[in-house]
Scaffold this active site. Sequence first.
Site, short mmCIF file in Angstrom:
data_model
loop_
_atom_site.label_atom_id
_atom_site.label_comp_id
_atom_site.label_asym_id
_atom_site.label_seq_id
_atom_site.Cartn_x
_atom_site.Cartn_y
_atom_site.Cartn_z
N LYS A 94 -29.23 24.46 1.97
CA LYS A 94 -30.46 25.22 1.71
C LYS A 94 -31.72 24.54 2.25
O LYS A 94 -32.68 25.23 2.60
CB LYS A 94 -30.62 25.48 0.21
N ASP A 150 -33.72 33.53 -4.39
CA ASP A 150 -33.39 32.96 -5.71
C ASP A 150 -34.57 33.12 -6.67
O ASP A 150 -34.38 33.43 -7.85
CB ASP A 150 -33.04 31.46 -5.59
N GLY A 209 -33.78 19.91 -8.63
CA GLY A 209 -33.21 20.17 -7.31
C GLY A 209 -33.71 21.51 -6.77
O GLY A 209 -34.74 22.04 -7.22
N ARG A 234 -38.17 12.48 -10.21
CA ARG A 234 -38.04 13.73 -9.43
C ARG A 234 -38.78 14.88 -10.12
O ARG A 234 -39.32 15.75 -9.45
CB ARG A 234 -36.56 14.09 -9.25
P1 NAP Z 1 -29.11 20.24 -6.72
O1 NAP Z 1 -30.22 20.42 -5.74
O2 NAP Z 1 -27.95 19.39 -6.37
O3 NAP Z 1 -29.80 19.63 -8.07
C1 NAP Z 1 -29.00 19.31 -9.15
C2 NAP Z 1 -29.92 18.94 -10.35
O4 NAP Z 1 -29.07 18.84 -11.50
C3 NAP Z 1 -30.66 17.63 -10.22
O5 NAP Z 1 -31.93 17.76 -10.82
C4 NAP Z 1 -29.78 16.66 -11.02
O6 NAP Z 1 -30.49 15.60 -11.62
C5 NAP Z 1 -29.29 17.57 -12.13
N1 NAP Z 1 -28.02 17.17 -12.73
C6 NAP Z 1 -26.80 17.12 -12.12
N2 NAP Z 1 -25.86 16.75 -12.99
C7 NAP Z 1 -26.49 16.55 -14.18
C8 NAP Z 1 -26.04 16.15 -15.47
N3 NAP Z 1 -24.75 15.86 -15.72
N4 NAP Z 1 -26.97 16.07 -16.48
C9 NAP Z 1 -28.26 16.36 -16.25
N5 NAP Z 1 -28.75 16.75 -15.03
C10 NAP Z 1 -27.86 16.83 -14.02
O7 NAP Z 1 -28.48 21.64 -7.16
P2 NAP Z 1 -29.21 23.07 -7.13
O8 NAP Z 1 -29.03 23.71 -5.82
O9 NAP Z 1 -30.60 22.89 -7.63
O10 NAP Z 1 -28.31 23.90 -8.17
C11 NAP Z 1 -28.37 23.64 -9.57
C12 NAP Z 1 -27.51 24.63 -10.31
O11 NAP Z 1 -28.07 25.94 -10.20
C13 NAP Z 1 -26.07 24.73 -9.76
O12 NAP Z 1 -25.19 24.78 -10.86
C14 NAP Z 1 -26.06 26.06 -9.05
O13 NAP Z 1 -24.78 26.66 -9.05
C15 NAP Z 1 -27.04 26.86 -9.88
N6 NAP Z 1 -27.63 28.00 -9.14
C16 NAP Z 1 -27.38 29.25 -9.60
C17 NAP Z 1 -27.92 30.33 -8.94
C18 NAP Z 1 -27.65 31.73 -9.46
O14 NAP Z 1 -27.81 32.68 -8.71
N7 NAP Z 1 -27.26 31.88 -10.71
C19 NAP Z 1 -28.71 30.15 -7.80
C20 NAP Z 1 -28.95 28.85 -7.35
C21 NAP Z 1 -28.40 27.76 -8.03
P3 NAP Z 1 -30.88 14.27 -10.77
O15 NAP Z 1 -32.17 14.60 -10.09
O16 NAP Z 1 -31.01 13.23 -11.82
O17 NAP Z 1 -29.74 14.01 -9.81
#
Ligand code: NAP
Length: 279
Positions: free
Chosen positions: A75, A111, A136, A162
Amino acid sequence: MNVPDRPRAPALHAALFADPAAHSLSPQMHRAAFAHAGIDGDYTARRVLAAELPEAVAGLRQPGNLGANLSLPHKQAVLALLDELTPAARAIGAVNTIVHKDGRLRGDNTDAPGFLAALADADAPTGGLSVVLGAGGAARAAVYALRGAGHEVLIVNRTHARAQALAAELGGRAAWPETAPWSAVTLLVNASSAGLDVPQDSPLAIFPALDPRALVYDMVYRPAETCLLREARVAGLRAENGLGMLAHQAQLAFAAWTGADVPVAVFLEALRGAGGDPP
Ligand code: NAP
Protein backbone atom coordinates in the site's frame (compact mmCIF):
# COMPACT_ATOMS: atom_id res chain seq x y z
CA MET A 1 -14.40 -30.16 -38.92
CA ASN A 2 -16.08 -28.41 -35.99
CA VAL A 3 -13.61 -26.90 -33.53
CA PRO A 4 -15.23 -26.24 -30.14
CA ASP A 5 -15.27 -22.56 -29.20
CA ARG A 6 -12.61 -21.65 -26.69
CA PRO A 7 -14.08 -19.80 -23.65
CA ARG A 8 -13.66 -16.08 -24.37
CA ALA A 9 -11.73 -13.97 -21.81
CA PRO A 10 -13.77 -11.23 -20.15
CA ALA A 11 -13.40 -7.80 -21.79
CA LEU A 12 -12.43 -5.98 -18.59
CA HIS A 13 -10.23 -6.96 -15.69
CA ALA A 14 -9.24 -5.85 -12.19
CA ALA A 15 -6.94 -7.54 -9.69
CA LEU A 16 -5.64 -7.61 -6.17
CA PHE A 17 -1.85 -7.39 -5.73
CA ALA A 18 -0.84 -8.72 -2.31
CA ASP A 19 1.44 -11.19 -0.56
CA PRO A 20 -0.21 -13.41 0.56
CA ALA A 21 -3.27 -13.14 -1.70
CA ALA A 22 -4.91 -16.56 -1.64
CA HIS A 23 -7.10 -15.83 1.42
CA SER A 24 -8.68 -12.73 -0.15
CA LEU A 25 -12.47 -12.36 -0.31
CA SER A 26 -12.21 -9.58 -2.93
CA PRO A 27 -12.67 -11.81 -6.02
CA GLN A 28 -16.05 -13.02 -4.72
CA MET A 29 -17.20 -9.45 -4.06
CA HIS A 30 -16.12 -7.95 -7.38
CA ARG A 31 -17.31 -10.89 -9.47
CA ALA A 32 -20.75 -10.50 -7.85
CA ALA A 33 -20.61 -6.78 -8.64
CA PHE A 34 -19.70 -7.39 -12.31
CA ALA A 35 -22.63 -9.82 -12.58
CA HIS A 36 -25.03 -7.41 -10.86
CA ALA A 37 -24.01 -4.51 -13.13
CA GLY A 38 -24.14 -6.69 -16.28
CA ILE A 39 -20.50 -5.86 -17.08
CA ASP A 40 -18.32 -8.42 -18.86
CA GLY A 41 -15.47 -8.31 -16.35
CA ASP A 42 -13.39 -10.42 -13.99
CA TYR A 43 -11.29 -9.92 -10.85
CA THR A 44 -8.40 -12.07 -9.72
CA ALA A 45 -6.25 -12.14 -6.58
CA ARG A 46 -2.57 -12.25 -7.56
CA ARG A 47 0.31 -13.02 -5.23
CA VAL A 48 2.80 -10.27 -6.06
CA LEU A 49 6.15 -10.16 -4.26
CA ALA A 50 7.65 -6.77 -3.40
CA ALA A 51 10.23 -7.07 -6.19
CA GLU A 52 7.47 -7.84 -8.73
CA LEU A 53 5.30 -4.83 -7.92
CA PRO A 54 6.73 -2.37 -10.53
CA GLU A 55 6.09 -4.82 -13.37
CA ALA A 56 2.63 -5.75 -12.10
CA VAL A 57 1.65 -2.08 -11.84
CA ALA A 58 3.08 -1.25 -15.27
CA GLY A 59 0.93 -4.02 -16.75
CA LEU A 60 -2.19 -2.18 -15.62
CA ARG A 61 -1.59 0.42 -18.34
CA GLN A 62 -2.68 -2.09 -21.00
CA PRO A 63 -6.20 -1.65 -22.46
CA GLY A 64 -8.87 -3.72 -20.71
CA ASN A 65 -7.37 -3.26 -17.25
CA LEU A 66 -9.63 -1.23 -14.97
CA GLY A 67 -7.05 -1.07 -12.19
CA ALA A 68 -6.18 -2.93 -9.02
CA ASN A 69 -6.47 -3.15 -5.27
CA LEU A 70 -3.36 -3.24 -3.08
CA SER A 71 -3.00 -4.99 0.22
CA LEU A 72 -0.04 -5.86 2.45
CA PRO A 73 2.82 -5.20 1.80
CA HIS A 74 2.25 -2.84 -1.16
CA LYS A 75 0.00 0.00 0.00
CA GLN A 76 2.86 2.44 0.63
CA ALA A 77 5.44 1.16 -1.85
CA VAL A 78 3.06 1.65 -4.77
CA LEU A 79 2.90 5.44 -4.37
CA ALA A 80 6.08 6.03 -6.37
CA LEU A 81 4.81 3.96 -9.31
CA LEU A 82 1.67 6.02 -10.06
CA ASP A 83 0.99 9.11 -12.20
CA GLU A 84 -1.28 10.89 -9.72
CA LEU A 85 -2.79 10.54 -6.25
CA THR A 86 -6.13 11.63 -4.85
CA PRO A 87 -5.90 14.07 -1.92
CA ALA A 88 -6.94 11.26 0.48
CA ALA A 89 -4.26 8.86 -0.79
CA ARG A 90 -1.62 11.61 -0.60
CA ALA A 91 -2.58 12.62 2.97
CA ILE A 92 -2.87 9.04 4.25
CA GLY A 93 0.28 8.01 2.41
CA ALA A 94 -1.29 4.72 1.32
CA VAL A 95 -3.10 3.52 -1.81
CA ASN A 96 -5.56 0.63 -1.74
CA THR A 97 -7.06 1.27 -5.18
CA ILE A 98 -5.42 2.08 -8.53
CA VAL A 99 -7.70 3.41 -11.26
CA HIS A 100 -6.50 3.04 -14.87
CA LYS A 101 -7.70 5.43 -17.55
CA ASP A 102 -6.14 5.79 -21.02
CA GLY A 103 -2.73 4.54 -19.91
CA ARG A 104 -2.58 6.70 -16.78
CA LEU A 105 -2.75 5.38 -13.20
CA ARG A 106 -4.38 7.24 -10.31
CA GLY A 107 -3.91 6.09 -6.72
CA ASP A 108 -6.88 6.37 -4.39
CA ASN A 109 -7.68 5.29 -0.84
CA THR A 110 -11.18 3.88 -0.40
CA ASP A 111 -10.39 2.47 3.08
CA ALA A 112 -11.04 5.89 4.67
CA PRO A 113 -14.51 6.58 3.18
CA GLY A 114 -15.33 2.86 3.40
CA PHE A 115 -14.59 2.98 7.13
CA LEU A 116 -16.84 6.04 7.60
CA ALA A 117 -19.65 4.37 5.64
CA ALA A 118 -19.38 1.25 7.82
CA LEU A 119 -19.53 3.43 10.95
CA ALA A 120 -22.66 5.13 9.60
CA ASP A 121 -24.26 1.70 8.91
CA ALA A 122 -23.46 0.77 12.53
CA ASP A 123 -25.06 4.01 13.76
CA ALA A 124 -21.82 5.05 15.47
CA PRO A 125 -22.05 7.93 17.97
CA THR A 126 -20.97 11.21 16.34
CA GLY A 127 -20.01 13.22 19.45
CA GLY A 128 -17.55 12.35 22.20
CA LEU A 129 -14.05 11.05 21.98
CA SER A 130 -12.71 8.46 19.53
CA VAL A 131 -9.72 6.20 20.17
CA VAL A 132 -7.82 4.57 17.31
CA LEU A 133 -5.65 1.59 18.26
CA GLY A 134 -2.67 1.16 15.91
CA ALA A 135 -0.41 3.43 13.88
CA GLY A 136 0.04 1.54 10.59
CA GLY A 137 -1.69 2.10 7.25
CA ALA A 138 -5.21 1.24 8.47
CA ALA A 139 -4.83 3.53 11.49
CA ARG A 140 -3.69 6.35 9.20
CA ALA A 141 -6.86 5.91 7.12
CA ALA A 142 -9.00 5.84 10.29
CA VAL A 143 -7.42 8.97 11.80
CA TYR A 144 -7.71 10.83 8.48
CA ALA A 145 -11.37 9.81 8.11
CA LEU A 146 -12.38 10.56 11.71
CA ARG A 147 -10.59 13.92 11.79
CA GLY A 148 -12.25 14.84 8.48
CA ALA A 149 -15.63 13.94 10.00
CA GLY A 150 -14.94 16.25 12.96
CA HIS A 151 -14.09 13.65 15.64
CA GLU A 152 -11.69 14.33 18.48
CA VAL A 153 -9.16 11.48 18.16
CA LEU A 154 -6.71 9.81 20.52
CA ILE A 155 -4.18 7.37 19.07
CA VAL A 156 -2.96 4.44 21.17
CA ASN A 157 -0.28 2.17 19.75
CA ARG A 158 2.01 -0.58 21.02
CA THR A 159 4.96 1.53 19.85
CA HIS A 160 4.07 4.90 21.36
CA ALA A 161 6.53 6.87 19.21
CA ARG A 162 4.61 5.82 16.09
CA ALA A 163 1.35 7.11 17.61
CA GLN A 164 3.09 10.42 18.31
CA ALA A 165 4.40 10.64 14.75
CA LEU A 166 0.95 9.87 13.33
CA ALA A 167 -0.71 12.51 15.52
CA ALA A 168 1.88 15.09 14.48
CA GLU A 169 1.21 14.34 10.83
CA LEU A 170 -2.56 13.82 10.63
CA GLY A 171 -3.86 15.40 13.84
CA GLY A 172 -5.27 13.99 17.04
CA ARG A 173 -3.22 13.19 20.15
CA ALA A 174 -1.14 10.18 21.13
CA ALA A 175 -2.11 8.53 24.43
CA TRP A 176 -0.94 5.70 26.67
CA PRO A 177 -3.55 3.03 27.46
CA GLU A 178 -2.92 3.56 31.20
CA THR A 179 -3.83 7.26 31.13
CA ALA A 180 -6.42 7.64 28.32
CA PRO A 181 -9.75 9.16 29.53
CA TRP A 182 -11.68 5.97 28.70
CA SER A 183 -14.99 6.92 30.34
CA ALA A 184 -15.43 9.70 27.74
CA VAL A 185 -14.77 7.38 24.78
CA THR A 186 -17.80 6.79 22.54
CA LEU A 187 -15.92 5.11 19.67
CA LEU A 188 -13.09 2.59 20.04
CA VAL A 189 -11.53 1.44 16.76
CA ASN A 190 -9.06 -1.38 16.44
CA ALA A 191 -6.92 -0.50 13.42
CA SER A 192 -4.03 -2.64 14.61
CA SER A 193 -3.47 -6.17 13.38
CA ALA A 194 -3.83 -7.60 16.90
CA GLY A 195 -6.45 -10.35 16.78
CA LEU A 196 -5.95 -11.11 13.09
CA ASP A 197 -6.16 -14.91 12.82
CA VAL A 198 -5.38 -15.10 16.58
CA PRO A 199 -8.74 -14.95 18.43
CA GLN A 200 -7.19 -14.68 21.91
CA ASP A 201 -4.94 -11.71 21.01
CA SER A 202 -6.28 -8.27 22.06
CA PRO A 203 -4.71 -4.87 21.28
CA LEU A 204 -5.45 -3.82 24.91
CA ALA A 205 -4.17 -5.82 27.90
CA ILE A 206 -7.24 -4.75 29.93
CA PHE A 207 -10.59 -3.87 28.34
CA PRO A 208 -11.39 -0.34 29.60
CA ALA A 209 -14.68 1.04 30.99
CA LEU A 210 -16.01 3.15 28.10
CA ASP A 211 -19.01 5.47 27.83
CA PRO A 212 -22.08 3.14 27.91
CA ARG A 213 -23.16 4.47 24.45
CA ALA A 214 -19.83 3.48 22.91
CA LEU A 215 -19.43 1.46 19.73
CA VAL A 216 -16.39 -0.80 19.43
CA TYR A 217 -15.33 -1.25 15.80
CA ASP A 218 -12.68 -3.82 14.94
CA MET A 219 -11.25 -3.55 11.42
CA VAL A 220 -10.20 -7.18 11.76
CA TYR A 221 -12.89 -9.51 10.38
CA ARG A 222 -11.13 -12.86 10.60
CA PRO A 223 -12.17 -14.27 13.06
CA ALA A 224 -15.66 -12.72 12.94
CA GLU A 225 -15.53 -12.19 16.71
CA THR A 226 -12.15 -11.05 17.99
CA CYS A 227 -11.20 -10.98 21.66
CA LEU A 228 -11.78 -7.19 21.67
CA LEU A 229 -15.33 -7.58 20.30
CA ARG A 230 -16.12 -10.37 22.72
CA GLU A 231 -14.96 -8.22 25.65
CA ALA A 232 -17.01 -5.27 24.36
CA ARG A 233 -20.17 -7.41 24.17
CA VAL A 234 -19.55 -8.80 27.65
CA ALA A 235 -19.32 -5.17 28.84
CA GLY A 236 -22.76 -4.56 27.27
CA LEU A 237 -21.42 -2.43 24.39
CA ARG A 238 -22.25 -2.54 20.71
CA ALA A 239 -19.50 -4.22 18.69
CA GLU A 240 -18.91 -4.56 14.92
CA ASN A 241 -16.22 -6.34 12.95
CA GLY A 242 -14.48 -5.05 9.79
CA LEU A 243 -16.57 -6.81 7.16
CA GLY A 244 -18.73 -3.71 6.64
CA MET A 245 -15.61 -1.64 5.91
CA LEU A 246 -14.32 -4.36 3.59
CA ALA A 247 -17.59 -4.29 1.61
CA HIS A 248 -17.73 -0.49 1.43
CA GLN A 249 -14.11 -0.02 0.31
CA ALA A 250 -14.76 -2.58 -2.43
CA GLN A 251 -17.99 -0.88 -3.52
CA LEU A 252 -16.18 2.48 -3.80
CA ALA A 253 -13.30 0.91 -5.77
CA PHE A 254 -15.75 -0.81 -8.14
CA ALA A 255 -17.57 2.50 -8.71
CA ALA A 256 -14.25 4.25 -9.45
CA TRP A 257 -13.32 1.57 -12.02
CA THR A 258 -16.64 1.14 -13.79
CA GLY A 259 -18.88 4.12 -12.90
CA ALA A 260 -21.49 1.55 -11.77
CA ASP A 261 -23.24 2.22 -8.48
CA VAL A 262 -23.71 -1.36 -7.23
CA PRO A 263 -25.45 -1.50 -3.81
CA VAL A 264 -23.20 -2.44 -0.89
CA ALA A 265 -25.67 -5.24 -0.11
CA VAL A 266 -24.33 -7.09 -3.19
CA PHE A 267 -20.80 -7.02 -1.73
CA LEU A 268 -22.02 -8.06 1.74
CA GLU A 269 -24.03 -10.91 0.23
CA ALA A 270 -20.92 -12.13 -1.62
CA LEU A 271 -18.98 -12.08 1.67
CA ARG A 272 -21.75 -14.08 3.32
CA GLY A 273 -21.57 -16.60 0.46
CA ALA A 274 -17.78 -16.77 0.90
CA GLY A 275 -18.16 -17.83 4.51
CA GLY A 276 -17.88 -14.38 6.10
CA ASP A 277 -20.31 -13.23 8.73
CA PRO A 278 -21.26 -9.67 7.74
CA PRO A 279 -23.05 -7.46 10.20
P1 NAP B 1 0.31 -2.46 9.56
O1 NAP B 1 0.62 -1.25 8.76
O2 NAP B 1 1.24 -3.62 9.54
O3 NAP B 1 0.19 -1.95 11.11
C1 NAP B 1 -0.04 -2.87 12.12
C2 NAP B 1 -0.31 -2.11 13.44
O4 NAP B 1 -0.77 -3.08 14.40
C3 NAP B 1 0.90 -1.42 14.05
O5 NAP B 1 0.48 -0.21 14.65
C4 NAP B 1 1.37 -2.42 15.11
O6 NAP B 1 2.00 -1.83 16.21
C5 NAP B 1 0.04 -2.98 15.57
N1 NAP B 1 0.12 -4.33 16.14
C6 NAP B 1 0.47 -5.47 15.49
N2 NAP B 1 0.38 -6.51 16.32
C7 NAP B 1 -0.02 -6.03 17.53
C8 NAP B 1 -0.29 -6.63 18.79
N3 NAP B 1 -0.14 -7.95 18.99
N4 NAP B 1 -0.71 -5.82 19.81
C9 NAP B 1 -0.87 -4.50 19.62
N5 NAP B 1 -0.63 -3.87 18.43
C10 NAP B 1 -0.20 -4.64 17.41
O7 NAP B 1 -1.12 -3.07 9.21
P2 NAP B 1 -2.36 -2.28 8.58
O8 NAP B 1 -2.29 -2.29 7.11
O9 NAP B 1 -2.47 -0.96 9.26
O10 NAP B 1 -3.58 -3.25 8.98
C11 NAP B 1 -4.03 -3.35 10.33
C12 NAP B 1 -5.25 -4.24 10.39
O11 NAP B 1 -6.34 -3.61 9.74
C13 NAP B 1 -5.05 -5.60 9.71
O12 NAP B 1 -5.61 -6.59 10.54
C14 NAP B 1 -5.87 -5.48 8.45
O13 NAP B 1 -6.38 -6.72 8.01
C15 NAP B 1 -6.98 -4.55 8.90
N6 NAP B 1 -7.63 -3.84 7.78
C16 NAP B 1 -8.95 -4.08 7.55
C17 NAP B 1 -9.59 -3.42 6.52
C18 NAP B 1 -11.05 -3.68 6.27
O14 NAP B 1 -11.53 -3.40 5.18
N7 NAP B 1 -11.79 -4.20 7.24
C19 NAP B 1 -8.88 -2.52 5.71
C20 NAP B 1 -7.53 -2.30 5.97
C21 NAP B 1 -6.90 -2.96 7.02
P3 NAP B 1 3.57 -1.41 16.16
O15 NAP B 1 3.60 -0.04 15.56
O16 NAP B 1 3.97 -1.43 17.58
O17 NAP B 1 4.27 -2.45 15.32
